[in-house]
Design a protein around this motif. Structure first.
Motif, mmCIF file in Angstrom:
data_model
loop_
_atom_site.group_PDB
_atom_site.id
_atom_site.type_symbol
_atom_site.label_atom_id
_atom_site.label_comp_id
_atom_site.label_asym_id
_atom_site.label_seq_id
_atom_site.Cartn_x
_atom_site.Cartn_y
_atom_site.Cartn_z
ATOM 1 N N SER A 1 -4.429 11.628 5.122
ATOM 2 C CA SER A 1 -4.054 10.675 5.962
ATOM 3 C C SER A 1 -4.292 9.343 5.736
ATOM 4 O O SER A 1 -3.458 8.327 5.905
ATOM 5 C CB SER A 1 -4.506 11.097 7.432
ATOM 6 N N LEU A 2 -5.537 9.167 5.103
ATOM 7 C CA LEU A 2 -6.131 7.910 4.981
ATOM 8 C C LEU A 2 -5.353 7.062 3.726
ATOM 9 O O LEU A 2 -4.833 6.159 3.777
ATOM 10 C CB LEU A 2 -7.504 7.846 4.595
ATOM 11 N N ILE A 3 -5.321 7.869 2.695
ATOM 12 C CA ILE A 3 -4.328 7.489 1.479
ATOM 13 C C ILE A 3 -2.876 7.110 2.080
ATOM 14 O O ILE A 3 -2.340 6.385 1.687
ATOM 15 C CB ILE A 3 -4.637 8.491 0.377
ATOM 16 N N SER A 4 -2.367 7.994 2.701
ATOM 17 C CA SER A 4 -0.843 7.922 3.160
ATOM 18 C C SER A 4 -0.693 6.571 4.040
ATOM 19 O O SER A 4 0.328 5.830 3.747
ATOM 20 C CB SER A 4 -0.312 9.122 3.758
ATOM 21 N N ASN A 5 -1.748 6.440 4.843
ATOM 22 C CA ASN A 5 -1.585 5.421 5.870
ATOM 23 C C ASN A 5 -2.049 3.860 5.014
ATOM 24 O O ASN A 5 -1.379 2.897 5.290
ATOM 25 C CB ASN A 5 -2.418 5.265 6.966
ATOM 26 N N TYR A 6 -2.965 3.964 4.147
ATOM 27 C CA TYR A 6 -3.427 2.661 3.224
ATOM 28 C C TYR A 6 -2.294 2.719 2.382
ATOM 29 O O TYR A 6 -1.869 1.173 2.189
ATOM 30 C CB TYR A 6 -4.485 3.088 2.338
ATOM 31 N N SER A 7 -1.497 3.481 1.960
ATOM 32 C CA SER A 7 -0.251 3.140 0.683
ATOM 33 C C SER A 7 0.816 2.638 1.616
ATOM 34 O O SER A 7 1.477 1.635 1.044
ATOM 35 C CB SER A 7 0.023 4.651 0.196
ATOM 36 N N ALA A 8 0.996 2.840 2.824
ATOM 37 C CA ALA A 8 2.386 2.341 3.607
ATOM 38 C C ALA A 8 1.895 1.067 3.910
ATOM 39 O O ALA A 8 2.719 0.043 3.824
ATOM 40 C CB ALA A 8 2.513 3.070 5.065
ATOM 41 N N ALA A 9 0.643 0.637 4.308
ATOM 42 C CA ALA A 9 0.011 -0.620 4.626
ATOM 43 C C ALA A 9 0.396 -1.592 3.376
ATOM 44 O O ALA A 9 0.864 -2.854 3.336
ATOM 45 C CB ALA A 9 -1.217 -0.680 5.119
ATOM 46 N N ILE A 10 0.111 -1.059 2.102
ATOM 47 C CA ILE A 10 -0.048 -1.918 0.931
ATOM 48 C C ILE A 10 1.524 -2.026 0.609
ATOM 49 O O ILE A 10 1.822 -3.120 0.068
ATOM 50 C CB ILE A 10 -1.037 -1.406 -0.014
ATOM 51 N N THR A 11 2.237 -1.163 0.518
ATOM 52 C CA THR A 11 3.603 -1.129 0.158
ATOM 53 C C THR A 11 4.255 -2.144 1.195
ATOM 54 O O THR A 11 5.250 -2.908 0.577
ATOM 55 C CB THR A 11 4.131 0.053 0.404
ATOM 56 N N GLU A 12 4.048 -2.174 2.420
ATOM 57 C CA GLU A 12 4.828 -3.022 3.209
ATOM 58 C C GLU A 12 4.239 -4.408 3.125
ATOM 59 O O GLU A 12 5.205 -5.573 3.020
ATOM 60 C CB GLU A 12 4.337 -2.768 4.804
ATOM 61 N N LEU A 13 2.966 -4.829 2.819
ATOM 62 C CA LEU A 13 2.492 -6.046 2.395
ATOM 63 C C LEU A 13 3.239 -6.369 1.090
ATOM 64 O O LEU A 13 3.801 -7.756 0.897
ATOM 65 C CB LEU A 13 1.028 -6.020 2.048
ATOM 66 N N TYR A 14 3.213 -5.589 0.098
ATOM 67 C CA TYR A 14 4.272 -5.924 -1.170
ATOM 68 C C TYR A 14 5.561 -6.376 -0.964
ATOM 69 O O TYR A 14 6.138 -7.262 -1.439
ATOM 70 C CB TYR A 14 4.332 -4.940 -2.187
ATOM 71 N N GLU A 15 6.106 -5.297 0.255
ATOM 72 C CA GLU A 15 7.712 -5.815 0.336
ATOM 73 C C GLU A 15 7.853 -7.111 1.160
ATOM 74 O O GLU A 15 8.887 -7.739 1.137
ATOM 75 C CB GLU A 15 8.094 -4.758 1.526
ATOM 76 N N LEU A 16 6.578 -7.549 1.922
ATOM 77 C CA LEU A 16 6.810 -8.856 2.639
ATOM 78 C C LEU A 16 6.496 -10.056 1.450
ATOM 79 O O LEU A 16 6.438 -11.024 2.019
ATOM 80 C CB LEU A 16 5.650 -9.024 3.822
ATOM 81 N N GLY A 17 6.056 -9.845 0.487
ATOM 82 C CA GLY A 17 5.866 -10.606 -0.512
ATOM 83 C C GLY A 17 4.605 -10.977 -1.213
ATOM 84 O O GLY A 17 4.320 -11.448 -2.168
ATOM 85 N N ALA A 18 3.702 -9.802 -0.948
ATOM 86 C CA ALA A 18 2.281 -10.074 -1.403
ATOM 87 C C ALA A 18 2.350 -9.421 -2.922
ATOM 88 O O ALA A 18 3.030 -8.494 -3.171
ATOM 89 C CB ALA A 18 1.183 -9.075 -0.850
ATOM 90 N N ARG A 19 1.580 -10.060 -3.608
ATOM 91 C CA ARG A 19 1.670 -9.550 -5.264
ATOM 92 C C ARG A 19 0.077 -9.474 -5.749
ATOM 93 O O ARG A 19 -0.164 -8.809 -6.562
ATOM 94 C CB ARG A 19 2.631 -10.499 -6.020
ATOM 95 N N LYS A 20 -0.673 -10.394 -5.027
ATOM 96 C CA LYS A 20 -2.015 -10.199 -5.626
ATOM 97 C C LYS A 20 -3.066 -9.911 -4.648
ATOM 98 O O LYS A 20 -3.156 -10.474 -3.483
ATOM 99 C CB LYS A 20 -2.596 -11.685 -5.891
#
Length: 378
Positions: free
Chosen positions: A212-231
């Motif tokens: 559950s933790l890894i799935s949710n963390y992955s979703a959050a990081i992926t969404e930040l990436y899609e919003l423009g985060a790179r670093k």
């Protein structure tokens, strides 16, 4: 105000993005402009990074650091600001290593003063919230969970796009630093629930938790990436079994090995997650800061701490049987205590951690350190 003024503000903000310096409010000094390594910093996480968001949340059960003796050593004021520290916290010191004077202000502080977008464009925003977790269910109702923090950033970005245009915002975000530190509260809640049931965790329980933790963390990081985060600078979970709040439950005052093993297992899963995400998200760069390893491998006496198991501010055994509130017992030399209250590091401990993540020994950051991440080119 007329259209001419609005156009001038828009042009100034666009220039600030291109130059990577602040223009809103007081102009930064030339020295600060030289030192700033990224144009902005965006912060997501829990109480180790919160700089005041929880002060604005309603409810009796919301954890807040808005009373003395919090902030007693905060430079310039000595007053509580919402930081769970005697002074600056880890987010402040990471920001300092990157050339800022402290962490960007809390989202709700900026909203309250109608300064969200100028700050988001020229300096950054902190969405971190004490008590929050990777899971929405962690301390539900008393914080801004990670998923909601990301949604607040999404809405902030939409306003930024409307103010200066998507192209300028994309340029800004790809060069900015995204700091994340969360997960401890999820482990605290997990072990507390098991204790209430008077049972130990099974391997199946732990596998479900990690999943559950890894799935949710992955979703959050992926969404930040899609919003423009790179670093992305990501701090893992430290040895939560060694905080005074947990130690005091042990007759010997020792660490809870089971909790530390739980944290270590999560940290290993997080390391694998990040490597996998970087392989499939083009342009993503990250630095994983090992707070667990740093705590385990540091000689605290050599680092200048005379006390590494008790709260400086609190009461009772190990200073951990009472909260840090007005009237609490307060240690005399706060720089010599590893822990400020029964959960959180002291200002000096936060400073040493941030310095280690920035350009300290290589074993405390993977695959690069925060300095290399900030300076990484697209």
């Amino acid at each position: 105000m007329g259209m001419g003024y609005e156009l001038a503000v828009k042009q100034a903000l666009v220039v600030s993005i291109v130059l990577g310096v602040a223009v809103a409010g007081v102009e930064p000094s030339k020295k600060m402009m030289r030192l700033r390594q990224v144009p902005a910093m965006y912060v997501f996480g829990d109480s180790t990074l919160d700089v005041g968001n929880n002060n604005y949340l309603p409810g009796e059960g919301v954890p807040r650091a808005n009373k003395p003796y919090y902030g007693i050593d905060l430079p310039g004021s000595g007053k509580p600001t919402g930081r769970f520290s005697n002074g600056y916290n880890t987010a402040d010191f990471v920001a300092k290593t990157l050339g800022f004077n402290k962490s960007p202000l809390a989202y709700f502080v900026l909203k309250a003063h109608d300064k969200l977008i100028p700050s988001a464009i020229t300096r950054g925003v902190s969405y971190a919230s004490a008590g929050s977790g990777i899971l929405d269910s962690t301390n539900a109702g008393g914080n801004i969970p990670l998923s909601q923090q990301v949604r607040l950033f999404q809405s902030t970005k939409a306003e930024m796009d409307a103010t200066v245009g998507p192209g300028a915002v994309t340029s800004l975000l790809t060069r900015s630093f995204f700091l994340l530190g969360v997960g401890s509260n999820d482990l605290f809640v997990f072990t507390t629930e098991l204790a209430k049931q008077n049972r130990s965790a099974t391997q199946s329980d732990i596998a479900v938790l990690y999943g559950s933790l890894i799935s949710n963390y992955s979703a959050a990081i992926t969404e930040l990436y899609e919003l423009g985060a790179r670093k992305l600078g990501i701090i893992n979970v430290g040895p939560v079994g060694c905080v005074p709040r947990v130690r005091v439950l042990n007759a010997t005052g020792g660490c809870a090995d089971g909790m530390n093993q739980l944290a270590a297992g999560f940290d290993a899963a997080l390391e694998s997650l990040l490597a996998g995400l970087a392989a499939k998200l083009p342009g993503m760069a990250y630095s994983l800061a090992d707070s667990f390893g740093l705590a385990a491998r540091t000689d605290q006496l050599a680092a200048g701490f005379v006390n590494a198991d008790s709260a400086c501010c609190g009461g009772g055994r190990l200073g951990a049987e009472a909260d840090c509130l007005p009237g609490a017992t307060l240690c005399a030399d706060r720089d010599r205590f590893l822990f400020w209250d029964r959960v959180h590091p002291s200002q000096r401990a936060a400073m040493l951690s941030a310095q280690a993540y920035y350009d300290g020994p290589a074993q405390f950051t993977k695959p690069i350190n925060f300095k290399q991440l900030a300076q990484a080119q697209e």
